[in-house]
Design an enzyme around this catalytic site. Structure first.
Site, PDB file in Angstrom:
ATOM      1  N   ASP A  36       0.867  -1.190   0.000  1.00  0.00           N
ATOM      2  CA  ASP A  36       0.000   0.000   0.000  1.00  0.00           C
ATOM      3  C   ASP A  36       0.899   1.234   0.000  1.00  0.00           C
ATOM      4  O   ASP A  36       1.838   1.321   0.793  1.00  0.00           O
ATOM      5  CB  ASP A  36      -0.900  -0.027   1.250  1.00  0.00           C
ATOM      6  N   VAL A 101     -11.020   2.661  -3.336  1.00  0.00           N
ATOM      7  CA  VAL A 101     -10.651   2.067  -4.630  1.00  0.00           C
ATOM      8  C   VAL A 101     -11.605   0.898  -4.881  1.00  0.00           C
ATOM      9  O   VAL A 101     -11.706  -0.020  -4.049  1.00  0.00           O
ATOM     10  CB  VAL A 101      -9.187   1.588  -4.646  1.00  0.00           C
ATOM     11  N   HIS A 105     -10.276  -5.682  -2.464  1.00  0.00           N
ATOM     12  CA  HIS A 105      -8.943  -5.870  -1.883  1.00  0.00           C
ATOM     13  C   HIS A 105      -9.062  -6.057  -0.381  1.00  0.00           C
ATOM     14  O   HIS A 105      -9.989  -5.551   0.253  1.00  0.00           O
ATOM     15  CB  HIS A 105      -8.020  -4.687  -2.199  1.00  0.00           C
TER      16      HIS A 105
HETATM   17  P1  5GP Z   1      -9.820   1.272   0.446  1.00  0.00           P
HETATM   18  O1  5GP Z   1     -10.174   2.554   1.105  1.00  0.00           O
HETATM   19  O2  5GP Z   1     -10.433   1.245  -0.934  1.00  0.00           O
HETATM   20  O3  5GP Z   1     -10.098   0.061   1.243  1.00  0.00           O
HETATM   21  O4  5GP Z   1      -8.245   1.279   0.322  1.00  0.00           O
HETATM   22  C1  5GP Z   1      -7.536   1.672  -0.790  1.00  0.00           C
HETATM   23  C2  5GP Z   1      -6.074   1.617  -0.392  1.00  0.00           C
HETATM   24  O5  5GP Z   1      -5.306   1.765  -1.569  1.00  0.00           O
HETATM   25  C3  5GP Z   1      -5.627   2.723   0.577  1.00  0.00           C
HETATM   26  O6  5GP Z   1      -5.054   2.130   1.728  1.00  0.00           O
HETATM   27  C4  5GP Z   1      -4.613   3.529  -0.228  1.00  0.00           C
HETATM   28  O7  5GP Z   1      -3.539   3.949   0.559  1.00  0.00           O
HETATM   29  C5  5GP Z   1      -4.181   2.546  -1.304  1.00  0.00           C
HETATM   30  N1  5GP Z   1      -3.817   3.143  -2.570  1.00  0.00           N
HETATM   31  C6  5GP Z   1      -4.437   4.181  -3.204  1.00  0.00           C
HETATM   32  N2  5GP Z   1      -3.842   4.417  -4.391  1.00  0.00           N
HETATM   33  C7  5GP Z   1      -2.844   3.504  -4.520  1.00  0.00           C
HETATM   34  C8  5GP Z   1      -1.874   3.252  -5.534  1.00  0.00           C
HETATM   35  O8  5GP Z   1      -1.798   3.916  -6.574  1.00  0.00           O
HETATM   36  N3  5GP Z   1      -1.011   2.224  -5.341  1.00  0.00           N
HETATM   37  C9  5GP Z   1      -1.038   1.469  -4.189  1.00  0.00           C
HETATM   38  N4  5GP Z   1      -0.138   0.495  -4.101  1.00  0.00           N
HETATM   39  N5  5GP Z   1      -1.931   1.687  -3.195  1.00  0.00           N
HETATM   40  C10 5GP Z   1      -2.831   2.684  -3.370  1.00  0.00           C
END
Ligand code: 5GP
Length: 143
Positions: A36, A101, A105
């Site tokens: 992340d 996102v 995941h």
């Molecule tokens: P969500 O809120 O959807 O559960 O988590 C999305 C996660 O993706 C967040 O922890 C954020 O830090 C991570 N993230 C967002 N953009 C990117 C990216 O471009 N690459 C990576 N590796 N992680 C990302």
């Protein structure tokens, strides 16, 4: 079903297609795991199925049964790699639940008693640190 459709322009779909870079630590026929970029603790990983779904609400149960086994594998590797006291697993479904996102995941976050969790989607980590942390996880997986 969530009622909302999958958009294959999301950032994890682009990572899966190799269109944008990520510090990958694991891949099999169904799954990819990478660091992340805004870790909530050192070693924060994301485990992502190759099959498209927004989140758990529209996922194929067969995909879920496979990915949870990889989540366990990565949790054990991350715990070892970061000499963690425990591992937090998180997974958010839709914006109201904190999802940002929209490709399913699982967050795998190694935890130590002394280090509080940093904010979700907080600060970008330095690339060299992410690279070194990815290497630690790969070494633990290989061991
Ligand atoms: P969500 O809120 O959807 O559960 O988590 C999305 C996660 O993706 C967040 O922890 C954020 O830090 C991570 N993230 C967002 N953009 C990117 C990216 O471009 N690459 C990576 N590796 N992680 C990302």
């Amino acid at each position: 079903m969530s009622g909302q459709s999958y958009d294959d322009n999301n950032i994890f779909a682009k990572i899966l297609r190799g269109e944008i870079p990520a510090y990958r630590v694991y891949e099999d026929d169904h799954t990819v795991a990478f660091m992340d970029v805004m870790p909530q603790a050192p070693g924060h990983l994301l485990v992502v199925p190759k099959a498209p779904s927004r989140n758990m609400l529209d996922a194929d149960p067969a995909v879920l049964s496979k990915i949870i086994q990889v989540v366990q594998k990565l949790a054990l590797a991350a715990k070892q790699a970061f000499e963690a006291d425990g591992v937090t697993i998180m997974q958010f479904n839709e914006a109201a639940a904190g999802q940002t996102v929209y490709h399913l995941h699982f967050h795998v976050v190694p935890r130590s008693e002394s280090t509080p969790l940093r904010p979700h989607s907080g600060q970008m980590e330095d690339g060299d640190i992410l690279k070194a942390n990815a290497e630690k996880v790969r070494t633990a997986l290989a061991g």
